[in-house]
Design an enzyme around this catalytic site. Structure first.
Site, short mmCIF file in Angstrom:
data_model
loop_
_atom_site.label_atom_id
_atom_site.label_comp_id
_atom_site.label_asym_id
_atom_site.label_seq_id
_atom_site.Cartn_x
_atom_site.Cartn_y
_atom_site.Cartn_z
N GLY A 1 0.79 -1.36 0.07
CA GLY A 1 -0.05 -0.04 -0.02
C GLY A 1 0.88 1.16 -0.03
O GLY A 1 1.97 1.22 0.76
N ARG B 1 1.14 -5.27 -5.24
CA ARG B 1 1.50 -6.55 -4.39
C ARG B 1 1.58 -7.46 -5.24
O ARG B 1 0.72 -8.19 -5.71
CB ARG B 1 0.09 -6.58 -3.54
CG ARG B 1 0.26 -5.54 -2.34
CD ARG B 1 -1.04 -5.77 -1.37
NE ARG B 1 -1.00 -4.63 -0.25
CZ ARG B 1 -1.92 -3.93 0.03
NH1 ARG B 1 -3.14 -3.70 -0.77
NH2 ARG B 1 -1.66 -3.13 0.95
N ASP C 1 5.10 -4.71 6.13
CA ASP C 1 5.80 -6.18 6.48
C ASP C 1 5.63 -7.08 5.31
O ASP C 1 6.56 -7.65 5.16
CB ASP C 1 4.92 -6.51 7.65
CG ASP C 1 3.58 -6.61 7.34
OD1 ASP C 1 3.05 -6.29 6.43
OD2 ASP C 1 2.82 -7.09 8.37
N THR D 1 4.22 3.08 5.57
CA THR D 1 2.72 2.56 5.61
C THR D 1 2.18 3.38 6.50
O THR D 1 2.62 3.99 7.53
CB THR D 1 2.68 1.10 6.26
OG1 THR D 1 1.42 0.90 6.64
CG2 THR D 1 3.67 0.83 7.27
N ASP E 1 -0.11 2.76 8.56
CA ASP E 1 -0.43 1.94 9.73
C ASP E 1 0.12 1.94 10.99
O ASP E 1 -0.29 1.77 12.11
CB ASP E 1 -0.76 0.38 9.34
CG ASP E 1 -1.77 0.12 8.29
OD1 ASP E 1 -2.55 1.15 8.02
OD2 ASP E 1 -1.43 -0.80 7.58
N ASP F 1 2.59 -0.15 12.06
CA ASP F 1 2.60 -0.99 12.39
C ASP F 1 3.76 -2.06 12.45
O ASP F 1 4.06 -3.24 12.43
CB ASP F 1 1.47 -1.95 11.91
CG ASP F 1 1.51 -2.23 10.40
OD1 ASP F 1 2.33 -1.66 9.96
OD2 ASP F 1 0.88 -3.10 10.04
N ARG G 1 -5.21 -1.35 9.08
CA ARG G 1 -5.34 -2.95 9.22
C ARG G 1 -5.50 -3.59 10.68
O ARG G 1 -6.68 -3.11 11.28
CB ARG G 1 -4.00 -3.43 8.60
CG ARG G 1 -3.87 -4.67 7.93
CD ARG G 1 -2.46 -5.00 7.66
NE ARG G 1 -2.41 -4.27 6.23
CZ ARG G 1 -2.41 -4.63 5.05
NH1 ARG G 1 -3.04 -5.76 4.88
NH2 ARG G 1 -2.16 -4.04 4.06
O1 F6P Z 1 -1.64 -0.89 5.02
C1 F6P Z 1 -2.15 0.15 4.42
C2 F6P Z 1 -3.51 0.00 4.21
O2 F6P Z 1 -4.00 1.36 3.92
C3 F6P Z 1 -4.50 -0.37 5.53
O3 F6P Z 1 -4.74 0.67 6.33
C4 F6P Z 1 -5.72 -1.06 4.90
O4 F6P Z 1 -6.16 -1.98 5.53
C5 F6P Z 1 -5.22 -1.66 3.50
O5 F6P Z 1 -3.94 -0.94 3.21
C6 F6P Z 1 -6.11 -1.56 2.35
O6 F6P Z 1 -5.53 -2.06 1.13
P1 F6P Z 1 -6.10 -1.84 -0.21
O7 F6P Z 1 -5.28 -0.67 -0.95
O8 F6P Z 1 -5.47 -3.22 -0.89
O9 F6P Z 1 -7.36 -1.82 -0.01
#
Ligand code: F6P
Length: 328
Positions: free
Chosen positions: A15, A76, A107, A130, A132, A134, A176
């Protein structure tokens, strides 16, 4: 400083987060400063597998420190999770005479980098990007501060309309499996209650809290719900629950979503990205590998990728208490 590393590649993966462009810029310019070559890899590990690299000079990264997203794009990659995919990526790096890789992401990105290093002995360095927050080994990941400011701005706006209509708003924020965005932005936005995965508040306490707020004279309320919260009901079910069980509440739901990942990086994230980029390149030049750069006690420090990935960040209990007291 060792000069055995002559060519470094940089990619962004997973992300995106505000500050990634500033970090790419810092990596590219640190390479230029040390007179080594730098290659930008497009679309994260996908681009690594396909050899989608471009040589970057200090001027290639002009005018991007203030831009959200990542101009190298992010993905990804499923293929990089396979041995065959990683073999292809290694072959492309060898073909381009690249000696080391800086991977900016979370991660998943670091897991890929670590396995790649273990399989091929290829030098890697991680930069935590990120929203998050985390990742263990840094008090702040790139983009966290900007995301907080974005969320607080949104809460302020929701507060205006909540108070005009005497409404209760459930506001869902990203993060997340962790509640760092929810807890910090919730306190800054004056939320009446904050639901985070690390602390299961339970429905009874939420109901008590809403009743207490009402009795204390509040006419509107904002409840911040972290997307990974474990109360057992999603945000729409929370609304239905209050509609059915508590009288006199006019409830609305607002899911902030991906707007939290966009926008110009804050001053804090730009400075952090610049420091992390310098530290990442200079650590590789010193012969260090398989680490992540991070901010600890105001200093740039290295943490083994394995520790960064496997560790679990802790919620700040003092913040929880502050939030409790503030919602009195
Ligand atoms: O890890 C960053 C994040 O924005 C999280 O907060 C969220 O859960 C996830 O990515 C959303 O991912 P996507 O862009 O694949 O919907």
């Amino acid at each position: 400083m060792s000069k055995t590393i002559k060519r470094i590649a940089v990619l962004t993966s997973g992300g995106d987060s505000p500050g990634m462009n500033a970090a790419i810029r810092a990596v590219v310019r640190t390479c230029a400063y040390h007179e080594i070559e730098c290659f930008g890899v497009y679309r994260g590990y996908e681009g690594l597998i396909e050899g989608d690299f471009e040589k970057m000079t200090a001027r290639s990264v002009k005018g991007i420190i203030n831009k959200g997203g990542t101009f190298l794009k992010s993905a990804r990659s499923k293929e990089f999770r396979t041995k065959e995919g990683r073999e292809k990526a290694f072959a492309k790096l060898v073909e381009a005479n690249i000696d080391a890789l800086v991977a900016i992401g979370g991660d998943g990105t670091f897991t890929g980098a670590m396995i790649f290093n273990q399989e091929f002995g290829f030098p890697v360095m991680g930069i935590p990007g990120t929203i998050d927050n985390d990742i263990v080994g840094t008090t702040h990941t790139l983009g966290f501060d900007t995301a907080l400011n974005t969320v607080v701005d949104a809460i302020d706006k929701i507060r205006d309309t909540a108070s005009s209509h005497n409404r209760l708003f459930f506001v869902e924020v990203m993060g997340r499996d962790v509640g760092h965005i929810a807890l910090n932005a919730g306190i800054a936005g004056g939320a009446e209650e904050i639901l985070i995965p690390e602390e299961d508040l339970g429905m009874d306490r939420l109901v008590d809290s809403l009743n207490r707020s009402r009795k204390s004279g509040k006419t509107s309320s904002i409840v911040i719900v972290a997307e990974g919260d474990k109360i057992g009901k999603n945000i729409f079910e929370l609304k239905d629950f209050v509609d059915e069980n508590l009288e006199g509440y006019d409830v609305r739901v607002s899911v902030l979503g991906h707007m939290q990942r966009g926008g110009a990086p804050s001053c804090f994230d730009r400075v952090l990205a610049s420091r992390m980029g310098v530290k990442a390149v200079e650590s590789l030049l010193e012969g260090k590998t398989n680490y992540m750069v991070g901010l600890l006690n105001s200093k740039m420090e290295l943490t083994p990728l394995e520790k960064a990935i496997k560790g679990k960040t802790k919620i700040n209990l003092e913040l929880l208490r502050v939030s409790d007291i503030m919602s009195t």
